[in-house]
Design a protein around this motif. Sequence first.
Motif, PDB file in Angstrom:
ATOM      1  N   TYR A   3      44.038 -69.856  41.576  1.00 52.27           N
ATOM      2  CA  TYR A   3      44.867 -70.598  42.530  1.00 52.27           C
ATOM      3  C   TYR A   3      45.622 -71.743  41.868  1.00 52.27           C
ATOM      4  CZ  TYR A   3      41.565 -68.236  45.636  1.00 52.27           C
ATOM      5  OH  TYR A   3      40.771 -67.305  46.258  1.00 52.27           O
ATOM      6  N   GLY A   4      46.046 -71.533  40.652  1.00 49.95           N
ATOM      7  CA  GLY A   4      46.802 -72.555  39.937  1.00 49.95           C
ATOM      8  C   GLY A   4      45.955 -73.676  39.390  1.00 49.95           C
TER       9      GLY A   4
ATOM     10  N   LEU B 129      46.211 -75.261  47.604  1.00 45.17           N
ATOM     11  CA  LEU B 129      45.421 -75.143  48.819  1.00 45.17           C
ATOM     12  C   LEU B 129      45.902 -74.018  49.722  1.00 45.17           C
ATOM     13  CD1 LEU B 129      44.812 -78.887  49.744  1.00 45.17           C
ATOM     14  CD2 LEU B 129      43.282 -77.302  48.572  1.00 45.17           C
ATOM     15  N   GLN B 130      47.189 -73.730  49.701  1.00 46.85           N
ATOM     16  CA  GLN B 130      47.692 -72.654  50.557  1.00 46.85           C
ATOM     17  C   GLN B 130      47.085 -71.321  50.152  1.00 46.85           C
ATOM     18  OE1 GLN B 130      51.964 -72.073  50.579  1.00 46.85           O
ATOM     19  NE2 GLN B 130      51.895 -71.303  52.665  1.00 46.85           N
ATOM     20  N   ALA B 131      47.081 -71.016  48.850  1.00 46.52           N
ATOM     21  CA  ALA B 131      46.496 -69.767  48.371  1.00 46.52           C
ATOM     22  C   ALA B 131      44.983 -69.773  48.529  1.00 46.52           C
ATOM     23  CB  ALA B 131      46.873 -69.532  46.911  1.00 46.52           C
ATOM     24  N   CYS B 132      44.342 -70.909  48.229  1.00 47.71           N
ATOM     25  CA  CYS B 132      42.885 -70.996  48.293  1.00 47.71           C
ATOM     26  C   CYS B 132      42.382 -70.849  49.723  1.00 47.71           C
ATOM     27  CB  CYS B 132      42.433 -72.326  47.693  1.00 47.71           C
ATOM     28  SG  CYS B 132      40.643 -72.565  47.682  1.00 47.71           S
ATOM     29  N   ALA B 133      42.949 -71.632  50.671  1.00 42.09           N
ATOM     30  CA  ALA B 133      42.486 -71.591  52.058  1.00 42.09           C
ATOM     31  C   ALA B 133      42.789 -70.248  52.707  1.00 42.09           C
ATOM     32  CB  ALA B 133      43.128 -72.724  52.852  1.00 42.09           C
TER      33      ALA B 133
ATOM     34  N   VAL C 116      40.420 -59.509  41.979  1.00 40.09           N
ATOM     35  CA  VAL C 116      39.352 -59.267  42.939  1.00 40.09           C
ATOM     36  C   VAL C 116      39.997 -59.180  44.315  1.00 40.09           C
ATOM     37  CG1 VAL C 116      37.144 -60.027  43.860  1.00 40.09           C
ATOM     38  CG2 VAL C 116      37.758 -60.589  41.511  1.00 40.09           C
ATOM     39  N   GLY C 117      40.247 -57.971  44.775  1.00 42.98           N
ATOM     40  CA  GLY C 117      40.962 -57.812  46.035  1.00 42.98           C
ATOM     41  C   GLY C 117      42.365 -58.359  45.906  1.00 42.98           C
ATOM     42  N   SER C 118      42.695 -59.291  46.784  1.00 38.48           N
ATOM     43  CA  SER C 118      44.014 -59.926  46.738  1.00 38.48           C
ATOM     44  C   SER C 118      44.042 -61.152  45.837  1.00 38.48           C
ATOM     45  CB  SER C 118      44.438 -60.332  48.156  1.00 38.48           C
ATOM     46  OG  SER C 118      43.495 -61.232  48.724  1.00 38.48           O
ATOM     47  N   SER C 119      42.887 -61.547  45.299  1.00 41.07           N
ATOM     48  CA  SER C 119      42.810 -62.732  44.441  1.00 41.07           C
ATOM     49  C   SER C 119      43.163 -62.372  43.007  1.00 41.07           C
ATOM     50  CB  SER C 119      41.409 -63.346  44.499  1.00 41.07           C
ATOM     51  OG  SER C 119      41.073 -63.737  45.802  1.00 41.07           O
ATOM     52  N   LYS C 120      43.954 -63.221  42.393  1.00 36.95           N
ATOM     53  CA  LYS C 120      44.359 -63.052  41.004  1.00 36.95           C
ATOM     54  C   LYS C 120      43.832 -64.231  40.194  1.00 36.95           C
ATOM     55  CE  LYS C 120      46.932 -59.486  42.209  1.00 36.95           C
ATOM     56  NZ  LYS C 120      46.610 -58.106  41.829  1.00 36.95           N
ATOM     57  N   LEU C 121      43.072 -63.942  39.170  1.00 36.57           N
ATOM     58  CA  LEU C 121      42.516 -64.978  38.320  1.00 36.57           C
ATOM     59  C   LEU C 121      43.117 -64.871  36.933  1.00 36.57           C
ATOM     60  CD1 LEU C 121      40.301 -64.263  40.566  1.00 36.57           C
ATOM     61  CD2 LEU C 121      38.679 -65.378  39.044  1.00 36.57           C
ATOM     62  N   GLY C 122      43.266 -66.033  36.292  1.00 37.54           N
ATOM     63  CA  GLY C 122      43.713 -66.058  34.911  1.00 37.54           C
ATOM     64  C   GLY C 122      42.528 -65.896  33.977  1.00 37.54           C
ATOM     65  N   ARG C 123      42.557 -66.581  32.860  1.00 36.07           N
ATOM     66  CA  ARG C 123      41.467 -66.455  31.888  1.00 36.07           C
ATOM     67  C   ARG C 123      40.150 -66.849  32.538  1.00 36.07           C
ATOM     68  NH1 ARG C 123      41.370 -65.280  26.890  1.00 36.07           N
ATOM     69  NH2 ARG C 123      43.650 -65.368  26.808  1.00 36.07           N
TER      70      ARG C 123
END
Length: 651
Positions: free
Chosen positions: A400-401, A430-434, A371-378
């Motif tokens: 985000y891990g 938190l770095q990726a999430c924030a 989703v855009g720059s966000s990468k999600l797993g399962r």
Amino acid sequence: MAQGMKRLGVPVAAFFGVALIGLIATSWLLNRDALRQAVEAQIRAVTGLDLVVKGPIDVSVFPGSYVSFHDVGLKGGATSDPALSVDVLTANLRLLPLLLRRFEISDVMMLRPHISVVRDANGESNWTPFIDTIARTMKPGAENQVSFSEIRIQDGVLAYEDAANRVSEKLGDIDLSLAWPSISRSFAATGQFDWRGERVDGSVSVSDFVAALSGDRSGLKARLASAPLKLAFDGTVANRTSMMMEGTVTIDSPSLRNALRWAGQPPPGTGGFGRFALKARANLVGSSIALTNVNVELDGNVAEGVMTYANTGRQTLQATLAAGNLDFTPYISTFRLLASGARDWNRQLFDLNALNTTDLDMRLSAAKVTVGSSKLGRTAFGANLRSGALALSVGEAQMYGGIARGSFGISRSDAVADVKAQFQFIDVDLQACASELFGVTKLSGRGNLNVSLVASGASPFGLAQSIDGTATLTGHDGAIAGFNAEQLLKRLERRPLSGAGNFRSGSTPYDKLTIAVKFSEGVATAEDIRVEGPAARLTLTGTASVPAREYDMKGIASLVSAPNAASSFELPFVVQGPWDDPLIFPDPESLIRRSPGAAPLLDAVKDRKTRDAVRSVLERFTGGGLKPAAVPEAAAPAPAASAPAGAAKAN
């Protein structure tokens, strides 16, 4: 053998000669009125419609055997409007029966026919008598069984009206060939027509035409091909009480968005919905269709599962699909919360019309989601759209891990969107999430985030002005980059008036981070913000404006005391300015009072004007012109843009 051929050629030639003489004689002796009446009777027997001829009639026996009727209308007994009108209707006659003075039609050609199909509320149409008559006359053993081998349509027009369902369609430039040979039970139609500005090439074949006309089960193959869409069906059809079809359906389109527009359906949003392909086992009953063994592709996303679609006055789509990799970026690329190239919220009004066109109930799972720059797993999530209210739910997503769960709802009230969001992020980076959610790039570590918000507005800016709710964040084993609180505190503890210096480097590590914020009408109030590190601790109070995207906060930083230390050094500080580039600077009043030489001067000066002048001199002496913050009996802090050179900037 040559002599045999010569002997055979004599009787063959004689036969054709006699036939030719008989044909010429027939053309002279032919009763043209009887021929016309016979042709009209056969058309009536096959179609169940009366032939009404307003123009001249041409009869030819040699060299061509045909009857041409000009300005012809076909009407049913119970219908005043003509079901079919033709500029020229030509009936070609069979040769051998004609030599025996019998008039039998071999095929019919209609030039520029105008076909009218009117459907009533009961599902019957003005063509029902025509269909019933053909079914009756084509049944084996039927009395006076009559059949045309072919009907050709050239440059025709078809108008379809269904007042009950508010459907009105028109097909133009129709060139078709309809064939149902009397020696076969099959039916076939091939040709082309224009629909909504596109040329459509189509073909239909029915294995048992009599059964299909009677509503019984029959094999059916159909194909439609046009520039926007290609569709094919291979299965069976029946129509006893309602239309029933079962078989394999395939759909292919280079642009689903263009295909939806062509079909009269408004495509959702403005992004995505390009290349589309579907193959499934279809079961259609009435206006509902169930698809199993679905393999669907859209914009490069491939999924498998089951789908159902119904149109009972309102369109409803249900689906349960599983996919490998999904990319939702094309569908959200046009939805911008922030104005392009600016830090302000987007003020463009929402277009909520798409929420009222279709009801949707979808369950989707994927191994990977982008989703855009966000990468999600399962990920497993659902979408429900009913009566203009959209609800999205994420059962569980590897993000985000860590793990993300939550829901998002949006409903329409006139032009205003009512939004409700609840999300939970568990043990995430938190770095990726924030960074991705809030644009904050200076925070690292791992932690949990809980968000519960409601808002109402006609644009993203309107939503930002009305946000209510709460947000909590607990982090551990991380750092806040951009400044070193321990280094700054130790320097100012030794020399309070040395100036802040350059401390916009390094980072402040923490063992525990706690943030609790309450939102009310677009203003976030800090209820509990604490940063606890191995060498320094920070606490914050104050507010942050969501519409303005600015901080107005105060805090206290302190060195962690040794076990046997009498007290710890504490320093008030201020955080002000935009979210993406805030200013962080110490409270100069506190620094002056901690200076052994400067504090007595301020205490000795009782007059406010004199005290302000002394403080101004001391601030210039420190070399930074430290910005005052929350000083008793002093003016409020100046705007962030006038902060001293020693103020720190951090995200």
